[in-house]
Design a protein around this motif. Structure first.
Motif, PDB file in Angstrom:
ATOM      1  N   ASP A   1      -8.201   8.416 -43.136  1.00 27.34           N
ATOM      2  CA  ASP A   1      -7.729   8.439 -41.766  1.00 27.34           C
ATOM      3  C   ASP A   1      -6.289   7.918 -41.672  1.00 27.34           C
ATOM      4  O   ASP A   1      -5.445   8.512 -40.994  1.00 27.34           O
ATOM      5  N   ASN A   2      -6.015   6.827 -42.359  1.00 24.41           N
ATOM      6  CA  ASN A   2      -4.657   6.272 -42.354  1.00 24.41           C
ATOM      7  C   ASN A   2      -3.660   7.258 -42.945  1.00 24.41           C
ATOM      8  O   ASN A   2      -2.561   7.450 -42.413  1.00 24.41           O
ATOM      9  N   TYR A   3      -4.049   7.898 -44.054  1.00 23.55           N
ATOM     10  CA  TYR A   3      -3.145   8.863 -44.677  1.00 23.55           C
ATOM     11  C   TYR A   3      -2.806   9.980 -43.701  1.00 23.55           C
ATOM     12  O   TYR A   3      -1.636  10.372 -43.543  1.00 23.55           O
ATOM     13  N   MET A   4      -3.845  10.479 -43.027  1.00 24.64           N
ATOM     14  CA  MET A   4      -3.637  11.578 -42.068  1.00 24.64           C
ATOM     15  C   MET A   4      -2.695  11.145 -40.950  1.00 24.64           C
ATOM     16  O   MET A   4      -1.856  11.927 -40.498  1.00 24.64           O
ATOM     17  N   LYS A   5      -2.835   9.911 -40.516  1.00 26.79           N
ATOM     18  CA  LYS A   5      -1.953   9.429 -39.440  1.00 26.79           C
ATOM     19  C   LYS A   5      -0.499   9.361 -39.899  1.00 26.79           C
ATOM     20  O   LYS A   5       0.407   9.734 -39.160  1.00 26.79           O
ATOM     21  N   PHE A   6      -0.283   8.867 -41.110  1.00 30.72           N
ATOM     22  CA  PHE A   6       1.101   8.850 -41.626  1.00 30.72           C
ATOM     23  C   PHE A   6       1.636  10.274 -41.734  1.00 30.72           C
ATOM     24  O   PHE A   6       2.756  10.564 -41.329  1.00 30.72           O
ATOM     25  N   ALA A   7       0.817  11.152 -42.282  1.00 33.49           N
ATOM     26  CA  ALA A   7       1.272  12.527 -42.499  1.00 33.49           C
ATOM     27  C   ALA A   7       1.617  13.193 -41.181  1.00 33.49           C
ATOM     28  O   ALA A   7       2.583  13.956 -41.096  1.00 33.49           O
ATOM     29  N   SER A   8       0.852  12.903 -40.141  1.00 37.77           N
ATOM     30  CA  SER A   8       1.143  13.598 -38.884  1.00 37.77           C
ATOM     31  C   SER A   8       2.226  12.885 -38.079  1.00 37.77           C
ATOM     32  O   SER A   8       2.959  13.514 -37.325  1.00 37.77           O
ATOM     33  N   ALA A   9       2.363  11.570 -38.243  1.00 39.14           N
ATOM     34  CA  ALA A   9       3.403  10.855 -37.494  1.00 39.14           C
ATOM     35  C   ALA A   9       4.783  11.119 -38.078  1.00 39.14           C
ATOM     36  O   ALA A   9       5.788  11.059 -37.370  1.00 39.14           O
ATOM     37  N   LEU A  10       4.842  11.393 -39.371  1.00 40.72           N
ATOM     38  CA  LEU A  10       6.134  11.644 -40.031  1.00 40.72           C
ATOM     39  C   LEU A  10       5.991  12.936 -40.837  1.00 40.72           C
ATOM     40  O   LEU A  10       5.981  12.919 -42.068  1.00 40.72           O
ATOM     41  N   PRO A  11       5.891  14.075 -40.142  1.00 40.75           N
ATOM     42  CA  PRO A  11       5.528  15.327 -40.807  1.00 40.75           C
ATOM     43  C   PRO A  11       6.526  15.791 -41.868  1.00 40.75           C
ATOM     44  O   PRO A  11       6.154  16.503 -42.792  1.00 40.75           O
ATOM     45  N   ASP A  12       7.790  15.386 -41.745  1.00 44.02           N
ATOM     46  CA  ASP A  12       8.783  15.856 -42.717  1.00 44.02           C
ATOM     47  C   ASP A  12       9.061  14.829 -43.807  1.00 44.02           C
ATOM     48  O   ASP A  12      10.024  14.959 -44.561  1.00 44.02           O
ATOM     49  N   THR A  13       8.241  13.800 -43.839  1.00 43.46           N
ATOM     50  CA  THR A  13       8.469  12.707 -44.779  1.00 43.46           C
ATOM     51  C   THR A  13       7.373  12.711 -45.829  1.00 43.46           C
ATOM     52  O   THR A  13       6.204  12.870 -45.507  1.00 43.46           O
ATOM     53  N   ARG A  14       7.754  12.550 -47.112  1.00 43.73           N
ATOM     54  CA  ARG A  14       6.731  12.465 -48.146  1.00 43.73           C
ATOM     55  C   ARG A  14       6.189  11.033 -48.226  1.00 43.73           C
ATOM     56  O   ARG A  14       6.962  10.067 -48.171  1.00 43.73           O
ATOM     57  N   VAL A  15       4.883  10.925 -48.384  1.00 41.07           N
ATOM     58  CA  VAL A  15       4.229   9.620 -48.449  1.00 41.07           C
ATOM     59  C   VAL A  15       4.068   9.212 -49.915  1.00 41.07           C
ATOM     60  O   VAL A  15       3.422   9.920 -50.692  1.00 41.07           O
ATOM     61  N   PHE A  16       4.675   8.091 -50.284  1.00 37.32           N
ATOM     62  CA  PHE A  16       4.485   7.493 -51.614  1.00 37.32           C
ATOM     63  C   PHE A  16       3.651   6.229 -51.406  1.00 37.32           C
ATOM     64  O   PHE A  16       4.182   5.198 -50.994  1.00 37.32           O
ATOM     65  N   TYR A  17       2.379   6.319 -51.707  1.00 34.36           N
ATOM     66  CA  TYR A  17       1.512   5.142 -51.528  1.00 34.36           C
ATOM     67  C   TYR A  17       1.941   4.039 -52.504  1.00 34.36           C
ATOM     68  O   TYR A  17       2.109   4.289 -53.708  1.00 34.36           O
ATOM     69  N   ALA A  18       2.100   2.807 -51.998  1.00 39.81           N
ATOM     70  CA  ALA A  18       2.481   1.666 -52.852  1.00 39.81           C
ATOM     71  C   ALA A  18       1.242   1.180 -53.591  1.00 39.81           C
ATOM     72  O   ALA A  18       0.430   0.427 -53.061  1.00 39.81           O
TER      73      ALA A  18
END
Lengths: 382, 382
Positions: free
Chosen positions: B28-45
């Motif tokens: 759920d958290n991943y989906m929220k990041f992906a949709s809140a910043l659609p043009d940004t790649r997510v690099f999980y720490a």
């Protein structure tokens, strides 16, 4: 740095930081404690360094053991200590852990409140054990210590007779009093006021018909870091005089619990310089990043409390300059010394090895299990 | 506290504290990041929680990974990430670790000084690799963060163009700029001044003929502890507006590195009350001792920085009163909250279970390997 450690490191081929401990130094420390306090039993504080080789050698020398958990009790037993030489010295114990300790033969327990007494009484009674002994830890101000203690352990001295009377009424032996003058205690007189307090508890219990037998003088015996520390003999003399002063010719049985003083100077950590940098061209202070930090075993640098001596092969090369020292993890709290920077040679370079001395105590077991993926600190006992 | 965690704990029979993490919350958290910043790649720490199940699920969802060590790179690869989705984000790296990362296929590296650039250039050149990329981390003040960052990582923004030009001249791709606004950052506007600074570095490099492509927006996205925190969408909007403000219509490629924000609220720790006591009859504040403390996984309570929500089954029983919370070890520094005591029910008792919420990040791997003989924190991912 002993000759044996020097040779060990010369032949080591593995990567990563390591702690190397010379057992001969531990033996020497034990002998000094035994001769400085000849009438006092030594309970080595296992938490300082529970390496099996250390425990085995101390068991052979006749040491007793102060333990913080059932796991430490099992380690001491595995190293050859008998249960009558083991104290469960943590004032915070689960009742089922007390039951396990009793089943393993341990009879001596630390308490600092009535609720803890109740746990021991219940566990002893459930196992039909009638010779469990407790000592009550009292608060002590810790002035003069480099790693001073909080109020976490111990009760106010006025409450101690109630706790001990409660133990007595619950069928336990009210055995004595303990205190701790603070870790890395530089003042040899620090035991004086604590012993005055202990004598008060003995008297107050005596007035209630309860005869205490033992004073646990705790730890606090320092190891040499940057500053010189008094010799163990000076502590022995001072403690003996304080015992005479406060207990007259009815000196109680005594025990000490050295941890840092037993193993601190026996070990050192070899670490590698990973990076040397500045934050801006104008910076006067270099940042020196090591492959060990706060989470790799140097937890006692917290608040820059313990300042280890750090040696470099370039120490003779002349000029030194201040450095901020930090660990290798992606945690900004992983900075060892910043408020009071360290002087290190100007010529220090990436890839250099540094030696962190006085690192035999409170390092290996503090190390994080896998923070940032880094493995825990390696330990070699030679 | 999710229904799945509640059921897991109801059926758990083992002793000792544990961390339980619900993968559905991470998804759920991943989906929220992906949709809140659609043009940004997510690099999980990865350092926030490297549990294989977490890494595997995020890899499947398409996440990239920010790693702190070769071990973390290997974990990400083992979980199914490809090397082109892994960044070696630690600015402090041994040259031989850089070489191992390159051999594993990793091409993206963080730096904050020329000496670190040199290591990457040498390692890449030795392996005949010509497509290694570096981004330069710049210092950022961290105002508004609950776990603010020291000056450990990053260089002054004025130095960044020199570092990037040096990379360019050494045959590396000068790829971009990174910063970190401080962990648990409550101010959604905190990225604005950092992005202004990043834009300055882009301009300064452009004037030297070096075209940067990427801004690494770092982490700092908060998880809910005691206080409410803004939603991820608010951060997304604020960051997008700041990008427009400082980069106009030439918005660079961006990446974020959430750690705490990805897993913090997905996990909780169950702990047991080991002792409740007072230091004297007159004390108003109780000491509540748990079977987990600073060295068992709650390192982020250092300086009482992170204040976790703590629930008890007795929360509905009425009156609450202040408690000092401490861990189970024989270390007086192992006190969690004392300056600002916690309110817990008056009726709390030895043996009660407490739930420490928001504990999915920065707990399991911080845990000491064996301090006081206690085993490291158990972790269950469900």
């Amino acid at each position: 740095m002993t000759q044996r450690i020097r040779e060990f490191l010369r032949n080591r081929r593995e990567d990563g930081p390591c702690m190397v401990l010379d057992l001969e130094v531990v033996r020497d420390n034990y002998m000094k404690f035994a001769s400085a306090l000849p009438d006092t039993r030594v309970f080595y504080a296992v938490k300082a360094n529970p390496a099996p080789e250390v425990l085995h050698m101390l068991a052979t020398l006749g040491s007793c053991f102060d333990t913080a958990s059932v796991q430490e009790i099992e380690m001491a037993l595995a190293a050859g200590a008998t249960a009558d030489r083991i104290s469960f010295g943590n004032t915070i114990k689960k009742e089922r852990d007390i039951a396990r300790a009793l089943a393993l033969g341990v009879r001596l327990f630390a308490v600092d409140c009535q609720a803890e007494v109740d746990k021991i009484a219940r566990a002893a009674s459930a196992a039909d054990i009638d010779d469990a002994k407790v000592f009550c830890r009292v608060l002590c101000d810790g002035a003069g210590a480099e790693w001073p203690l909080s109020r976490k352990f111990g009760c106010d001295p006025q409450m101690a007779p109630d706790v001990l009377e409660h133990a007595y009424r619950q069928g336990l032996e009210a055995y004595g009093v303990s205190f701790h003058v603070g870790s890395q205690q530089g003042n040899t007189e620090a035991w004086d006021s604590a012993l005055a307090m202990a004598a008060d508890v003995f008297r107050a219990c005596g007035e209630r018909g309860i005869i205490l037998s033992m004073v646990n003088l705790g730890g606090g015996f320092p190891t040499k870091y940057l500053k010189d520390v008094p010799a163990v003999e000076a502590y022995g003399n001072s403690i003996f005089n304080a015992l005479r002063r406060h207990f007259g010719n009815r000196i109680p049985e005594t025990i000490i619990e050295p941890g840092r003083g037993m193993v601190g100077n026996a070990g050192l950590i070899e670490t590698e310089v990973v990076l040397v940098s500045k934050k801006s061209e104008a910076d006067e202070v270099r940042w020196v990043y090591l492959d060990i930090g706060k989470f790799g075993g140097l937890a006692e640098t917290m608040d820059e409390s313990i300042r280890y001596p750090i040696r470099s092969e370039r120490d003779h090369e002349g000029e030194k300059a201040p450095c901020i020292l930090a660990g290798p993890t992606c945690d900004s709290a992983d900075v060892l010394y910043e408020k009071q920077p360290y002087m290190l040679p100007v010529s220090i370079e990436i890839g250099d090895k540094l030696l962190i001395e006085g690192a035999g105590a409170y390092t290996t077991t503090y190390s994080a299990v896998a923070f940032n993926g880094f493995p825990p600190l390696k330990s070699y006992v030679i």
